[in-house]
Enzyme design. Structure first.
Site, PDB file in Angstrom:
ATOM      1  N   ARG A  86       6.191 -67.531  15.146  1.00 52.28           N
ATOM      2  CA  ARG A  86       5.944 -66.943  13.823  1.00 52.28           C
ATOM      3  C   ARG A  86       7.085 -66.010  13.416  1.00 52.28           C
ATOM      4  NH1 ARG A  86       1.405 -68.341  11.714  1.00 52.28           N
ATOM      5  NH2 ARG A  86       1.108 -66.556  10.358  1.00 52.28           N
ATOM      6  N   THR A  92       5.607 -66.438   5.114  1.00 53.11           N
ATOM      7  CA  THR A  92       5.197 -67.704   4.484  1.00 53.11           C
ATOM      8  C   THR A  92       6.040 -68.024   3.252  1.00 53.11           C
ATOM      9  OG1 THR A  92       2.959 -67.250   5.224  1.00 53.11           O
ATOM     10  CG2 THR A  92       3.192 -68.945   3.537  1.00 53.11           C
ATOM     11  N   ARG A 103      12.560 -69.812   7.542  1.00 48.18           N
ATOM     12  CA  ARG A 103      12.165 -69.941   6.133  1.00 48.18           C
ATOM     13  C   ARG A 103      13.163 -69.272   5.197  1.00 48.18           C
ATOM     14  NH1 ARG A 103       5.831 -69.022   7.528  1.00 48.18           N
ATOM     15  NH2 ARG A 103       5.150 -71.187   7.561  1.00 48.18           N
ATOM     16  N   HIS A 116       5.762 -75.119   9.646  1.00 42.19           N
ATOM     17  CA  HIS A 116       4.421 -74.561   9.859  1.00 42.19           C
ATOM     18  C   HIS A 116       4.328 -74.159  11.325  1.00 42.19           C
ATOM     19  CE1 HIS A 116       0.043 -74.199  10.106  1.00 42.19           C
ATOM     20  NE2 HIS A 116       0.143 -74.862  11.245  1.00 42.19           N
TER      21      HIS A 116
HETATM   22  P1  CMP Z   1       1.675 -72.846   6.314  1.00 40.56           P
HETATM   23  O1  CMP Z   1       2.107 -71.843   7.334  1.00 40.56           O
HETATM   24  O2  CMP Z   1       1.920 -74.277   6.612  1.00 40.56           O
HETATM   25  O3  CMP Z   1       0.105 -72.646   6.057  1.00 40.56           O
HETATM   26  C1  CMP Z   1      -0.514 -72.995   4.846  1.00 40.56           C
HETATM   27  C2  CMP Z   1       0.472 -73.266   3.754  1.00 40.56           C
HETATM   28  O4  CMP Z   1      -0.024 -73.149   2.438  1.00 40.56           O
HETATM   29  C3  CMP Z   1       1.601 -72.256   3.812  1.00 40.56           C
HETATM   30  O5  CMP Z   1       2.393 -72.492   4.947  1.00 40.56           O
HETATM   31  C4  CMP Z   1       2.270 -72.470   2.459  1.00 40.56           C
HETATM   32  O6  CMP Z   1       3.256 -73.483   2.501  1.00 40.56           O
HETATM   33  C5  CMP Z   1       1.114 -72.976   1.580  1.00 40.56           C
HETATM   34  N1  CMP Z   1       0.780 -72.032   0.501  1.00 40.56           N
HETATM   35  C6  CMP Z   1       0.845 -72.299  -0.810  1.00 40.56           C
HETATM   36  N2  CMP Z   1       0.452 -71.244  -1.546  1.00 40.56           N
HETATM   37  C7  CMP Z   1       0.134 -70.260  -0.674  1.00 40.56           C
HETATM   38  C8  CMP Z   1      -0.329 -68.911  -0.822  1.00 40.56           C
HETATM   39  N3  CMP Z   1      -0.536 -68.352  -2.014  1.00 40.56           N
HETATM   40  N4  CMP Z   1      -0.534 -68.201   0.326  1.00 40.56           N
HETATM   41  C9  CMP Z   1      -0.334 -68.746   1.549  1.00 40.56           C
HETATM   42  N5  CMP Z   1       0.094 -70.024   1.738  1.00 40.56           N
HETATM   43  C10 CMP Z   1       0.343 -70.772   0.655  1.00 40.56           C
END
Ligand code: CMP
Length: 133
Positions: A86, A92, A103, A116
């Site tokens: 992470r 994210t 990222r 992810h």
């Molecule tokens: P990931 O770590 O794969 O887990 C869920 C995914 O949802 C996240 O990465 C993002 O790519 C996507 N996502 C889209 N909108 C949101 C948001 N508002 N908050 C968190 N994740 C989001």
């Protein structure tokens, strides 16, 4: 503690041929790739994989996206692998990700954020089992 976690290289990063760079980054940071495969999943499989997000407004788009092209799924193994992964991924939303994280380097948007990673040891087990039964 030696842990296992699931990492996914998402369609935007596979499409841009970032697979080798991302794999090397994990290995250089002491996360061993103990299992790996490239797959394309259906929308139904994406719904199942991301079901923890099923009440979120972005759930449908997220599942459309994950099933839109090939992805690389990997089991990462090492000391504190869940947290380490992470940290290496960064926040994210690439806009908020720290310098040097995956990222920050490669993410295009909150949806196309390149990678992810499991958010806990327990979810890691569930997610690994989803792809590597
Ligand atoms: P990931 O770590 O794969 O887990 C869920 C995914 O949802 C996240 O990465 C993002 O790519 C996507 N996502 C889209 N909108 C949101 C948001 N508002 N908050 C968190 N994740 C989001």
């Amino acid at each position: 503690m030696i842990e296992k976690t699931l990492s996914i290289i998402k369609p935007d990063a596979v499409e841009r041929n970032l697979e080798d760079k991302i794999k090397s980054f994990f290995e250089e940071n002491n996360l061993k790739i103990s299992n790996i495969k490239k797959v394309k999943i259906s929308k139904e499989e994406a719904f199942e994989f991301y079901k923890v997000h099923q009440t979120k407004p972005f759930y449908n788009d997220l599942c459309n996206y994950l099933s839109s092209g090939p992805i690389v799924v990997m089991v990462l193994e090492g000391e504190n692998a869940v947290l380490k992964n992470r940290e290496l991924m960064g926040a994210t939303d690439p806009k908020n990700a720290a310098e040097g994280t995956l990222r920050k380097k490669y993410g295009l948007s909150i949806d196309k954020n390149s990678v992810h990673g499991s958010d806990s040891i327990d979810n890691g087990k569930t997610e690994i089992n989803f792809f590597f039964k």
